[in-house]
Every structure is written in structure tokens, then in C-alpha cells.
Design a protein around this motif. Structure first.
Motif, PDB file in Angstrom:
ATOM      1  N   GLN A  29       0.828  -1.199   0.000  1.00  0.00           N
ATOM      2  CA  GLN A  29       0.000   0.000   0.000  1.00  0.00           C
ATOM      3  C   GLN A  29       0.867   1.255   0.000  1.00  0.00           C
ATOM      4  OE1 GLN A  29      -3.508   0.093   2.591  1.00  0.00           O
ATOM      5  NE2 GLN A  29      -3.130  -2.060   3.027  1.00  0.00           N
ATOM      6  N   ALA A  30       2.025   1.193   0.651  1.00  0.00           N
ATOM      7  CA  ALA A  30       2.937   2.334   0.683  1.00  0.00           C
ATOM      8  C   ALA A  30       3.441   2.652  -0.729  1.00  0.00           C
ATOM      9  CB  ALA A  30       4.101   2.062   1.617  1.00  0.00           C
ATOM     10  N   ARG A  31       3.777   1.632  -1.492  1.00  0.00           N
ATOM     11  CA  ARG A  31       4.259   1.839  -2.868  1.00  0.00           C
ATOM     12  C   ARG A  31       3.155   2.457  -3.718  1.00  0.00           C
ATOM     13  NH1 ARG A  31       8.203  -1.062  -5.456  1.00  0.00           N
ATOM     14  NH2 ARG A  31       9.271  -0.274  -3.638  1.00  0.00           N
ATOM     15  N   ILE A  32       1.944   1.962  -3.579  1.00  0.00           N
ATOM     16  CA  ILE A  32       0.802   2.486  -4.341  1.00  0.00           C
ATOM     17  C   ILE A  32       0.558   3.941  -3.953  1.00  0.00           C
ATOM     18  CG2 ILE A  32      -1.684   2.259  -4.736  1.00  0.00           C
ATOM     19  CD1 ILE A  32      -1.153  -0.841  -4.120  1.00  0.00           C
ATOM     20  N   SER A  33       0.595   4.239  -2.663  1.00  0.00           N
ATOM     21  CA  SER A  33       0.400   5.604  -2.178  1.00  0.00           C
ATOM     22  C   SER A  33       1.489   6.533  -2.716  1.00  0.00           C
ATOM     23  CB  SER A  33       0.398   5.619  -0.655  1.00  0.00           C
ATOM     24  OG  SER A  33       0.259   6.928  -0.167  1.00  0.00           O
ATOM     25  N   ASP A  34       2.726   6.082  -2.700  1.00  0.00           N
ATOM     26  CA  ASP A  34       3.837   6.896  -3.216  1.00  0.00           C
ATOM     27  C   ASP A  34       3.656   7.193  -4.703  1.00  0.00           C
ATOM     28  OD1 ASP A  34       4.988   6.892  -0.713  1.00  0.00           O
ATOM     29  OD2 ASP A  34       6.605   5.494  -1.234  1.00  0.00           O
ATOM     30  N   LEU A  35       3.196   6.222  -5.460  1.00  0.00           N
ATOM     31  CA  LEU A  35       2.950   6.436  -6.885  1.00  0.00           C
ATOM     32  C   LEU A  35       1.806   7.423  -7.091  1.00  0.00           C
ATOM     33  CD1 LEU A  35       3.310   2.769  -8.163  1.00  0.00           C
ATOM     34  CD2 LEU A  35       4.773   4.690  -8.803  1.00  0.00           C
ATOM     35  N   ARG A  36       0.762   7.282  -6.317  1.00  0.00           N
ATOM     36  CA  ARG A  36      -0.393   8.170  -6.456  1.00  0.00           C
ATOM     37  C   ARG A  36      -0.057   9.608  -6.070  1.00  0.00           C
ATOM     38  NH1 ARG A  36      -5.606   4.427  -4.616  1.00  0.00           N
ATOM     39  NH2 ARG A  36      -6.073   3.820  -6.765  1.00  0.00           N
ATOM     40  N   ARG A  37       0.784   9.794  -5.079  1.00  0.00           N
ATOM     41  CA  ARG A  37       1.137  11.140  -4.617  1.00  0.00           C
ATOM     42  C   ARG A  37       2.300  11.740  -5.387  1.00  0.00           C
ATOM     43  NH1 ARG A  37       1.825  10.711   1.658  1.00  0.00           N
ATOM     44  NH2 ARG A  37       3.373   9.273   0.880  1.00  0.00           N
TER      45      ARG A  37
END
Length: 69
Positions: A29-37
Motif C-alpha cells: 500500500q505504501a508503494r501504491i500511495s507513493d505512486l499516487r502522490r
């Protein structure tokens, strides 16, 4: 931007939760969040991660029936 990146970006811009993407792909989820932000760029992810995100979005597109059909 390539079709590959556009497809992944479509997933990142969608309303699919980071948790759901994580649950279905195994990507953190951290990787997905970093990509989204924008903390992490698409060009900086591994081929394995890119492939999982791309295939997941394609699967979502195939499972979605247009309204009225």
C-alpha cells in the motif's frame, strides 16, 4: 507516455483503493500511495511491479460491462 504507462496511470487515478490493489496484486500500500502522490515515478518502479499493475488494470477493464449492455 506509452500505452503501458497510460494504463497503469489510469489505475492509479481510479477510485480503486490502495488496499484493494494491494490485496489483489501483492504490491504494498505504501508503494501504491507513493505512486499516487508522485513521490515515486512510474519510470522508477520495477518491471515486476509495472507488470502487476498493468495486468490488474487490464483485468478491471475486461470485467467492466458498459452501462446499458
Amino acid at each position: 507516455m506509452t500505452e503501458f504507462k497510460l494504463t497503469i496511470q489510469k489505475l492509479l487515478d481510479s477510485n480503486v483503493s490502495g488496499y484493494q490493489i494491494h490485496k489483489d496484486t501483492g504490491i504494498s500500500q505504501a508503494r501504491i500511495s507513493d505512486l499516487r502522490r508522485g513521490i515515486r515515478q512510474l519510470g522508477g518502479i520495477s518491471l515486476d511491479t509495472a507488470e502487476k499493475l498493468y495486468n490488474y488494470q487490464r483485468q478491471l477493464e475486461q470485467n467492466t460491462t458498459p452501462p446499458g449492455e
